[in-house]
Design a protein around this motif. Sequence first.
Motif, PDB file in Angstrom:
ATOM      1  N   GLU A  24       4.551  13.266   7.273  1.00  0.00           N
ATOM      2  CA  GLU A  24       5.115  14.023   8.336  1.00  0.00           C
ATOM      3  C   GLU A  24       6.631  13.355   8.200  1.00  0.00           C
ATOM      4  O   GLU A  24       7.792  14.217   8.318  1.00  0.00           O
ATOM      5  N   ALA A  25       6.756  12.208   8.297  1.00  0.00           N
ATOM      6  CA  ALA A  25       7.991  11.337   8.257  1.00  0.00           C
ATOM      7  C   ALA A  25       9.007  11.823   6.800  1.00  0.00           C
ATOM      8  O   ALA A  25      10.130  11.910   7.144  1.00  0.00           O
ATOM      9  N   PHE A 112       1.509   8.109  -1.900  1.00  0.00           N
ATOM     10  CA  PHE A 112       2.406   9.111  -2.490  1.00  0.00           C
ATOM     11  C   PHE A 112       3.744   8.496  -2.024  1.00  0.00           C
ATOM     12  O   PHE A 112       3.692   8.123  -0.854  1.00  0.00           O
ATOM     13  N   GLY A 113       4.894   8.724  -2.326  1.00  0.00           N
ATOM     14  CA  GLY A 113       6.061   8.583  -1.954  1.00  0.00           C
ATOM     15  C   GLY A 113       6.781   9.968  -1.554  1.00  0.00           C
ATOM     16  O   GLY A 113       6.399  10.937  -1.933  1.00  0.00           O
ATOM     17  N   ARG A 114       8.197   9.764  -1.253  1.00  0.00           N
ATOM     18  CA  ARG A 114       8.885  10.998  -0.797  1.00  0.00           C
ATOM     19  C   ARG A 114       9.229  11.859  -2.058  1.00  0.00           C
ATOM     20  O   ARG A 114       9.070  13.108  -2.225  1.00  0.00           O
ATOM     21  N   ASP A 115       9.305  11.199  -2.949  1.00  0.00           N
ATOM     22  CA  ASP A 115       9.586  11.793  -4.435  1.00  0.00           C
ATOM     23  C   ASP A 115       8.846  12.719  -4.905  1.00  0.00           C
ATOM     24  O   ASP A 115       8.978  13.977  -5.237  1.00  0.00           O
ATOM     25  N   GLU A 116       7.321  12.270  -4.740  1.00  0.00           N
ATOM     26  CA  GLU A 116       6.064  13.075  -5.363  1.00  0.00           C
ATOM     27  C   GLU A 116       5.727  14.171  -4.333  1.00  0.00           C
ATOM     28  O   GLU A 116       5.720  15.475  -4.706  1.00  0.00           O
ATOM     29  N   LEU A 117       6.018  13.970  -3.096  1.00  0.00           N
ATOM     30  CA  LEU A 117       5.997  15.267  -2.214  1.00  0.00           C
ATOM     31  C   LEU A 117       6.828  16.286  -2.189  1.00  0.00           C
ATOM     32  O   LEU A 117       6.823  17.425  -2.438  1.00  0.00           O
TER      33      LEU A 117
END
Length: 129
Positions: A24-25, A112-117
């Motif tokens: 969410e963040a 997972f990280g921001r980039d993957e999402l």
Amino acid sequence: MGDDFSSLRVMVIDDSKTIRRTAEALLRNAGCDVVTAIDGFDALVKIVDTDPDVIFVDIMMPRLDGYQTCALIKNNSRYKDTPVIMLTSKSGLFDKAKGRIVGSDKYLTKPFGRDELLEAIREYIPQVA
């Protein structure tokens, strides 16, 4: 980058509060409107109310797991074209095959990280590509 995620409504279905809060963040920071659900039943009610553009769903959940949740979403004519991305801590071939059978569009392995999402969203939503 020029990506505009601000018009996107994204649903995150996971029984882990940590995963829900993290996703969410990351998604909110990118400008998405985020709806979270604690399991498949919770999600099915919220999908009708919120009409998400993309759905992330955890595989391992009590009551209604990710495969069952995905199958129910994809069997509904209104949501059959909504991208469903499975979240899993397992990245085995069997899990991916099972995900394909129920109609999932993609897999993301935890953590997972921001980039993957964002990359996963970019793959399915033309206006942010």
